[in-house]
Motif scaffolding. Structure first.
Motif, short mmCIF file in Angstrom:
data_model
loop_
_atom_site.label_atom_id
_atom_site.label_comp_id
_atom_site.label_asym_id
_atom_site.label_seq_id
_atom_site.Cartn_x
_atom_site.Cartn_y
_atom_site.Cartn_z
N SER A 101 0.83 -1.20 0.00
CA SER A 101 0.00 0.00 0.00
C SER A 101 0.87 1.26 0.00
O SER A 101 2.03 1.23 0.38
N SER A 102 0.26 2.32 -0.45
CA SER A 102 0.89 3.63 -0.47
C SER A 102 0.10 4.55 0.45
O SER A 102 -1.06 4.28 0.77
N SER A 115 -0.13 26.73 -0.39
CA SER A 115 -0.46 25.79 -1.45
C SER A 115 -0.99 24.49 -0.84
O SER A 115 -0.62 24.14 0.28
N LEU A 116 -1.84 23.80 -1.58
CA LEU A 116 -2.26 22.46 -1.18
C LEU A 116 -1.30 21.49 -1.83
O LEU A 116 -1.16 21.46 -3.06
N VAL A 117 -0.61 20.71 -1.01
CA VAL A 117 0.43 19.80 -1.48
C VAL A 117 -0.05 18.37 -1.34
O VAL A 117 -0.67 18.00 -0.34
N SER A 122 5.24 6.03 -1.58
CA SER A 122 4.95 4.83 -2.36
C SER A 122 5.02 3.55 -1.54
O SER A 122 4.41 2.55 -1.87
N ASP A 123 5.75 3.58 -0.44
CA ASP A 123 5.83 2.44 0.46
C ASP A 123 5.30 2.89 1.82
O ASP A 123 5.89 3.74 2.47
N ALA A 124 4.19 2.32 2.24
CA ALA A 124 3.56 2.74 3.50
C ALA A 124 4.47 2.49 4.71
O ALA A 124 4.30 3.12 5.75
N SER A 129 10.63 8.78 2.50
CA SER A 129 10.79 9.14 1.09
C SER A 129 9.42 9.28 0.43
O SER A 129 8.55 8.42 0.57
N HIS A 130 9.25 10.39 -0.26
CA HIS A 130 7.98 10.66 -0.92
C HIS A 130 8.19 11.61 -2.09
O HIS A 130 9.22 12.26 -2.21
N THR A 131 7.18 11.68 -2.93
CA THR A 131 7.14 12.69 -3.98
C THR A 131 6.12 13.74 -3.56
O THR A 131 5.17 13.44 -2.83
N GLU A 132 6.34 14.95 -4.02
CA GLU A 132 5.47 16.04 -3.59
C GLU A 132 5.03 16.84 -4.80
O GLU A 132 5.84 17.19 -5.65
#
Length: 183
Positions: A101-102, A115-117, A122-124, A129-132
C-alpha cells in the motif's frame, strides 16, 4: 485672391479648447479602460482558481475512492482539519502483483505555505521518502471534514482563496464532498 476675415483658420483659443476637450476625453477613456481590465484580470484569476480547485477535487475524490483507510496519523503527520491521510493500494508491479500500500497526504505547504500539497509515500512502511506535487496554489486555507460518515469514508473539502476584485467583501470559498456514496 484675398480671403475674407471669416475664413482665417483656427485661432489659438479654439485650438487650446480642442486640446483640453481631447485630454479630458482621453483621461475618462483611460480610467474606464483600466477599470475594465481590472475586472477582466479578476475574472481570469477566478476562472484559474476554479480550474485548479476542480483539479484538486479530481485528485482527492480519486484517492478517497481508492482508499482502504483514512488513518488519523502517519509518521510525523496527524490528520486534522488541514491534513488528509489516505492509505491506497500501491500500483501493481510489472509481474501483476500488488506491491502493498501507499500513503497519500494532502496538507497545506509548499515554499510559500499557501499551497495544497499532495505527498505520495509509495511504500507505507517508509515515511521518509515521498514525492510532492503542488495541486492548488495561492490559497488562504483548507479544511477537511471527515465527520460526515461514521466510517470516515466521506470527506468534505473546503478551500478558501484570497479576496480578489470580484469579491471585495470576503474570500472565495469552494466546497465539495468526496466519497463512494456522493460522487
Amino acid at each position: 485672391m484675398r480671403r475674407g476675415r471669416g475664413s482665417a483658420g483656427i485661432t489659438l483659443v479654439e485650438m487650446l479648447t480642442c486640446i483640453t476637450v481631447l485630454a479630458v476625453l482621453s483621461g475618462v477613456t483611460a480610467v474606464a479602460f483600466d477599470a475594465i481590465l481590472d475586472h477582466v484580470r479578476a475574472s481570469n484569476r477566478q476562472v484559474q482558481l476554479l480550474i485548479d480547485v476542480r483539479r484538486a477535487q479530481r485528485f482527492i475524490v480519486n484517492d478517497v475512492r481508492r482508499a482502504t483507510a483514512l488513518p488519523t496519523a502517519y509518521g510525523a503527520y496527524d490528520a486534522d482539519s488541514t491534513t488528509l491521510i489516505c492509505t491506497v493500494p500501491a500500483p501493481k508491479t510489472a509481474d501483476g502483483e500488488a506491491a502493498g500500500s501507499s500513503v497519500i497526504i494532502y496538507a497545506v505547504g509548499g515554499r510559500d505555505g499557501r499551497s495544497l500539497v499532495r505527498r505520495v509515500f509509495s511504500d507505507a512502511d517508509d515515511s521518509t521518502s515521498h514525492t510532492e506535487t503542488i495541486i492548488l496554489g495561492d490559497i488562504d486555507g483548507v479544511v477537511f471534514d471527515r465527520s460526515l460518515d461514521a466510517s470516515g469514508r466521506v470527506v468534505r473539502f473546503t478551500v478558501s482563496a484570497p479576496k480578489d476584485l470580484m469579491h471585495k467583501d470576503g474570500p472565495t470559498v469552494y466546497s465539495f464532498v468526496a466519497g463512494r456514496e456522493y460522487d
